[in-house]
Design a protein around this motif. Structure first.
Motif, PDB file in Angstrom:
ATOM      1  N   GLY A 169       0.845  -1.202   0.000  1.00  0.00           N
ATOM      2  CA  GLY A 169       0.000   0.000   0.000  1.00  0.00           C
ATOM      3  C   GLY A 169       0.875   1.245   0.000  1.00  0.00           C
ATOM      4  N   ASP A 170       0.218   2.405  -0.243  1.00  0.00           N
ATOM      5  CA  ASP A 170       1.000   3.638  -0.344  1.00  0.00           C
ATOM      6  C   ASP A 170       0.594   4.635   0.756  1.00  0.00           C
ATOM      7  OD1 ASP A 170      -1.486   4.169  -1.234  1.00  0.00           O
ATOM      8  OD2 ASP A 170      -0.918   4.631  -3.306  1.00  0.00           O
ATOM      9  N   ASP A 171       0.041   4.114   1.852  1.00  0.00           N
ATOM     10  CA  ASP A 171      -0.423   5.013   2.913  1.00  0.00           C
ATOM     11  C   ASP A 171       0.301   4.747   4.242  1.00  0.00           C
ATOM     12  OD1 ASP A 171      -1.436   2.528   3.235  1.00  0.00           O
ATOM     13  OD2 ASP A 171      -3.526   3.121   3.553  1.00  0.00           O
ATOM     14  N   TYR A 172       1.588   4.391   4.109  1.00  0.00           N
ATOM     15  CA  TYR A 172       2.369   4.046   5.295  1.00  0.00           C
ATOM     16  C   TYR A 172       2.359   5.167   6.333  1.00  0.00           C
ATOM     17  CZ  TYR A 172       6.692   3.131   7.947  1.00  0.00           C
ATOM     18  OH  TYR A 172       7.619   2.953   8.939  1.00  0.00           O
ATOM     19  N   GLU A 173       2.517   6.429   5.872  1.00  0.00           N
ATOM     20  CA  GLU A 173       2.562   7.564   6.813  1.00  0.00           C
ATOM     21  C   GLU A 173       1.243   7.667   7.583  1.00  0.00           C
ATOM     22  OE1 GLU A 173       3.796   7.993   3.714  1.00  0.00           O
ATOM     23  OE2 GLU A 173       5.921   8.249   4.238  1.00  0.00           O
ATOM     24  N   GLU A 174       0.160   7.450   6.867  1.00  0.00           N
ATOM     25  CA  GLU A 174      -1.164   7.522   7.492  1.00  0.00           C
ATOM     26  C   GLU A 174      -1.335   6.435   8.559  1.00  0.00           C
ATOM     27  OE1 GLU A 174      -5.154   7.298   5.283  1.00  0.00           O
ATOM     28  OE2 GLU A 174      -3.813   8.531   4.055  1.00  0.00           O
ATOM     29  N   ILE A 175      -0.853   5.247   8.221  1.00  0.00           N
ATOM     30  CA  ILE A 175      -0.954   4.119   9.158  1.00  0.00           C
ATOM     31  C   ILE A 175      -0.111   4.421  10.406  1.00  0.00           C
ATOM     32  CG2 ILE A 175      -0.361   1.663   9.444  1.00  0.00           C
ATOM     33  CD1 ILE A 175      -1.849   1.278   6.934  1.00  0.00           C
ATOM     34  N   TRP A 176       1.062   4.975  10.157  1.00  0.00           N
ATOM     35  CA  TRP A 176       1.977   5.378  11.244  1.00  0.00           C
ATOM     36  C   TRP A 176       1.264   6.378  12.168  1.00  0.00           C
ATOM     37  CZ3 TRP A 176       7.578   4.867  11.975  1.00  0.00           C
ATOM     38  CH2 TRP A 176       8.105   5.777  12.897  1.00  0.00           C
ATOM     39  N   GLU A 177       0.675   7.394  11.571  1.00  0.00           N
ATOM     40  CA  GLU A 177       0.003   8.435  12.358  1.00  0.00           C
ATOM     41  C   GLU A 177      -1.185   7.866  13.136  1.00  0.00           C
ATOM     42  OE1 GLU A 177       2.164  10.879  12.805  1.00  0.00           O
ATOM     43  OE2 GLU A 177       0.357  11.952  13.475  1.00  0.00           O
ATOM     44  N   GLY A 178      -1.949   6.996  12.467  1.00  0.00           N
ATOM     45  CA  GLY A 178      -3.106   6.374  13.105  1.00  0.00           C
ATOM     46  C   GLY A 178      -2.688   5.607  14.345  1.00  0.00           C
ATOM     47  N   GLU A 179      -1.577   4.918  14.244  1.00  0.00           N
ATOM     48  CA  GLU A 179      -1.090   4.115  15.363  1.00  0.00           C
ATOM     49  C   GLU A 179      -0.527   5.030  16.463  1.00  0.00           C
ATOM     50  OE1 GLU A 179       0.695   0.509  13.686  1.00  0.00           O
ATOM     51  OE2 GLU A 179       1.749   0.284  15.603  1.00  0.00           O
ATOM     52  N   ARG A 180       0.215   6.044  16.047  1.00  0.00           N
ATOM     53  CA  ARG A 180       0.853   6.956  17.015  1.00  0.00           C
ATOM     54  C   ARG A 180      -0.185   7.712  17.842  1.00  0.00           C
ATOM     55  NH1 ARG A 180       2.465  11.963  17.827  1.00  0.00           N
ATOM     56  NH2 ARG A 180       1.369  12.777  16.027  1.00  0.00           N
ATOM     57  N   THR A 181      -1.279   8.089  17.196  1.00  0.00           N
ATOM     58  CA  THR A 181      -2.289   8.899  17.883  1.00  0.00           C
ATOM     59  C   THR A 181      -3.427   8.037  18.444  1.00  0.00           C
ATOM     60  OG1 THR A 181      -3.454   9.176  15.791  1.00  0.00           O
ATOM     61  CG2 THR A 181      -1.882  10.904  16.369  1.00  0.00           C
ATOM     62  N   ALA A 182      -3.323   6.740  18.337  1.00  0.00           N
ATOM     63  CA  ALA A 182      -4.347   5.793  18.812  1.00  0.00           C
ATOM     64  C   ALA A 182      -5.673   5.938  18.053  1.00  0.00           C
ATOM     65  CB  ALA A 182      -4.579   5.937  20.321  1.00  0.00           C
ATOM     66  N   ARG A 183      -5.628   6.531  16.864  1.00  0.00           N
ATOM     67  CA  ARG A 183      -6.836   6.607  16.046  1.00  0.00           C
ATOM     68  C   ARG A 183      -7.199   5.186  15.571  1.00  0.00           C
ATOM     69  NH1 ARG A 183      -5.056   9.811  11.964  1.00  0.00           N
ATOM     70  NH2 ARG A 183      -4.930   8.057  10.538  1.00  0.00           N
ATOM     71  N   THR A 184      -6.165   4.378  15.327  1.00  0.00           N
ATOM     72  CA  THR A 184      -6.422   2.980  14.944  1.00  0.00           C
ATOM     73  C   THR A 184      -5.828   2.044  15.994  1.00  0.00           C
ATOM     74  OG1 THR A 184      -4.419   3.148  13.602  1.00  0.00           O
ATOM     75  CG2 THR A 184      -6.491   3.255  12.432  1.00  0.00           C
ATOM     76  N   GLY A 185      -6.450   0.903  16.159  1.00  0.00           N
ATOM     77  CA  GLY A 185      -5.949  -0.091  17.112  1.00  0.00           C
ATOM     78  C   GLY A 185      -5.107  -1.127  16.393  1.00  0.00           C
ATOM     79  N   CYS A 186      -4.404  -1.940  17.173  1.00  0.00           N
ATOM     80  CA  CYS A 186      -3.516  -2.964  16.588  1.00  0.00           C
ATOM     81  C   CYS A 186      -4.321  -3.956  15.747  1.00  0.00           C
ATOM     82  CB  CYS A 186      -2.801  -3.730  17.695  1.00  0.00           C
ATOM     83  SG  CYS A 186      -1.687  -2.698  18.640  1.00  0.00           S
ATOM     84  N   VAL A 187      -5.506  -4.314  16.223  1.00  0.00           N
ATOM     85  CA  VAL A 187      -6.302  -5.310  15.493  1.00  0.00           C
ATOM     86  C   VAL A 187      -6.712  -4.765  14.117  1.00  0.00           C
ATOM     87  CG1 VAL A 187      -8.474  -6.622  15.513  1.00  0.00           C
ATOM     88  CG2 VAL A 187      -7.107  -6.423  17.600  1.00  0.00           C
ATOM     89  N   ASP A 188      -7.106  -3.470  14.092  1.00  0.00           N
ATOM     90  CA  ASP A 188      -7.480  -2.855  12.794  1.00  0.00           C
ATOM     91  C   ASP A 188      -6.310  -2.939  11.811  1.00  0.00           C
ATOM     92  OD1 ASP A 188      -9.685  -1.959  14.218  1.00  0.00           O
ATOM     93  OD2 ASP A 188      -8.723  -0.042  14.729  1.00  0.00           O
ATOM     94  N   THR A 189      -5.129  -2.562  12.323  1.00  0.00           N
ATOM     95  CA  THR A 189      -3.957  -2.506  11.439  1.00  0.00           C
ATOM     96  C   THR A 189      -3.582  -3.903  10.949  1.00  0.00           C
ATOM     97  OG1 THR A 189      -3.236  -1.026  13.195  1.00  0.00           O
ATOM     98  CG2 THR A 189      -1.844  -1.138  11.266  1.00  0.00           C
ATOM     99  N   LYS A 190      -3.756  -4.887  11.823  1.00  0.00           N
ATOM    100  CA  LYS A 190      -3.423  -6.258  11.426  1.00  0.00           C
ATOM    101  C   LYS A 190      -4.407  -6.764  10.376  1.00  0.00           C
ATOM    102  CE  LYS A 190      -2.077  -7.930  15.884  1.00  0.00           C
ATOM    103  NZ  LYS A 190      -1.928  -9.093  16.746  1.00  0.00           N
ATOM    104  N   LYS A 191      -5.715  -6.491  10.612  1.00  0.00           N
ATOM    105  CA  LYS A 191      -6.725  -6.964   9.652  1.00  0.00           C
ATOM    106  C   LYS A 191      -6.449  -6.389   8.267  1.00  0.00           C
ATOM    107  CE  LYS A 191     -10.732  -8.068  12.477  1.00  0.00           C
ATOM    108  NZ  LYS A 191     -11.876  -7.489  13.166  1.00  0.00           N
ATOM    109  N   LEU A 192      -6.132  -5.092   8.262  1.00  0.00           N
ATOM    110  CA  LEU A 192      -5.854  -4.427   6.989  1.00  0.00           C
ATOM    111  C   LEU A 192      -4.634  -5.062   6.318  1.00  0.00           C
ATOM    112  CD1 LEU A 192      -6.671  -2.081   5.134  1.00  0.00           C
ATOM    113  CD2 LEU A 192      -5.091  -0.609   6.426  1.00  0.00           C
ATOM    114  N   LEU A 193      -3.599  -5.305   7.119  1.00  0.00           N
ATOM    115  CA  LEU A 193      -2.379  -5.897   6.561  1.00  0.00           C
ATOM    116  C   LEU A 193      -2.675  -7.277   5.964  1.00  0.00           C
ATOM    117  CD1 LEU A 193       0.711  -5.706   6.138  1.00  0.00           C
ATOM    118  CD2 LEU A 193       0.991  -6.823   8.366  1.00  0.00           C
ATOM    119  N   ALA A 194      -3.429  -8.086   6.708  1.00  0.00           N
ATOM    120  CA  ALA A 194      -3.737  -9.438   6.224  1.00  0.00           C
ATOM    121  C   ALA A 194      -4.449  -9.370   4.868  1.00  0.00           C
ATOM    122  CB  ALA A 194      -4.608 -10.172   7.241  1.00  0.00           C
ATOM    123  N   GLU A 195      -5.447  -8.488   4.758  1.00  0.00           N
ATOM    124  CA  GLU A 195      -6.205  -8.409   3.496  1.00  0.00           C
ATOM    125  C   GLU A 195      -5.311  -7.905   2.363  1.00  0.00           C
ATOM    126  OE1 GLU A 195      -8.982 -10.026   3.306  1.00  0.00           O
ATOM    127  OE2 GLU A 195      -8.758 -10.314   5.465  1.00  0.00           O
TER     128      GLU A 195
END
Ligand code: ADP
Length: 340
Positions: free
Chosen positions: A262-288
């Motif tokens: 994917g091309d949204d690495y910075e967004e994913i980084w920010e989501g994780e840093r600010t707790a906008r996204t949880g670990c499970v969300d990020t993992k599900k997205l990665l798996a798909e």
């Protein structure tokens, strides 16, 4: 792609191929994982047009720990199918099975005679393998790097796409080639490593390098449900306890893997840093994303596995194609060593 800064060989072998030759070997032990693909196979594919590329399924190496003939035969075909499915084109590169060109065992023996035992005993992987299989410390484990040096030297390869874990072995290959050249005259180039942008991919445990023997892999050609399960088992930022805790994307293996899908690495980084996204969300997205990325390769893999005759033909042609290269090297080596 990055090339290791390495000193130039003292002198150029007189009979070097005109187009730089690259060589890499992969063991036929199970289906390839993300570490194999991101760390090595992607470079195999990228380099096949720029160089004369030779890729080998190293079944002799696998014999140091695979002792079931049927398993070895099946896994050899599986690895061939996987490499082609992941992008190797047998029209543009050579794919062959190590034991189809047994001359490499002769070169290995000849290299044994220029290799001090101490060099092999101090190899970190030898110590590791001894610990992993204490009931089967066969001599092949010790001499493994000599066979690897012979693999690379046989086609006079000067570049070797590998993951960083192979760096000590490649250094040893360089030393062995140097020892041979010093004793018998410059015959082989000193091979240099070529790394991808992911020279060390961590496993699902987030600590150790991803590897089949550790069992912390994500198998890229596995069925989607297997991939989902493997990705969901990934260890993320261990200090992030609550969903609302801010994360540390720089230490989170899942976030790091998003760089390659994917091309949204910075967004994913920010989501994780600010707790906008949880670990499970990020993992599900990665798996798909991993499942979708490898879907065409998974399909090609299935087709190839359903046609073993075609697969065997590709491998036979590969072994035939490098025959003259191998024979020329061996004639030169035997002559230099006083064998003929
Ligand atoms: P494994 O270590 O799983 O048994 P191999 O030894 O057959 O795999 O490795 C094949 C290629 O894949 C080698 O070039 C190796 O350096 C590379 N490789 C294996 N695991 C990783 C990893 N975790 N990260 C980067 N490259 C890797």
């Amino acid at each position: 792609m990055t090339t290791d800064a390495a000193p130039k060989p003292a002198a150029r072998p007189s009979s070097l191929p005109v187009k730089p030759r690259i060589y890499s070997g992969i063991q036929p032990t199970g289906r390839p994982h993300l570490g194999n693909d991101l760390g090595a196979i992607r470079n195999y594919v990228a380099l096949q047009d720029r160089y004369e590329a030779i890729y080998c399924i190293v079944d002799y190496h696998a014999l140091t720990h695979v002792h079931d003939p049927e398993v070895l035969r099946r896994q050899t075909l599986e690895m061939a199918a996987a490499l082609i499915a992941l992008g190797l084109d047998p029209e543009r590169c050579t794919v062959f099975v190590q034991s189809d060109r047994p001359e490499v065992t002769e070169l290995c023996w000849l290299f044994n005679t220029v290799t001090p035992v101490g060099w092999l005993q101090r190899t970190p992987t030898y110590k590791e393998k001894r610990a992993n299989q204490p009931d089967d410390v066969n001599h092949g484990l010790l001499t493994y790097p000599v066979l690897q040096a012979a693999d690379i030297a046989l086609p006079k390869a000067s570049l070797v796409p590998i993951g960083k874990d192979q760096a000590p072995h490649l250094e040893l290959s360089r030393e062995i080639v140097r020892a041979f050249n010093a004793r018998y005259g410059v015959t082989f180039p000193e091979p240099q490593a070529v790394y991808t942008e992911a020279p060390t991919v961590l496993g699902t445990d987030g600590v150790k390098k991803m590897g089949k023997s550790v069992g912390n892999t994500i198998e890229v050609l596995a069925e989607p449900d297997v991939i989902r399960k493997q990705v969901m088992s990934m260890v993320t930022d261990t200090q992030r306890i609550m969903r609302s805790d801010p994360g540390r994307p720089q230490v989170c293996n899942v976030c790091q893997m998003h760089r390659f899908f994917g091309d949204d690495y910075e967004e994913i980084w920010e989501g994780e840093r600010t707790a906008r996204t949880g670990c499970v969300d990020t993992k599900k997205l990665l798996a798909e994303r991993i499942i979708a990325h490898y879907a065409p390769a998974r399909e090609t893999y299935r087709e190839l596995m359903a046609d073993p005759v075609r697969l065997r033909r590709i491998l036979d042609e590969g072994a035939e194609r490098i025959r003259p290269i191998v024979e020329a090297t061996m004639t030169e080596v035997r002559e230099r060593m006083g064998l003929r």
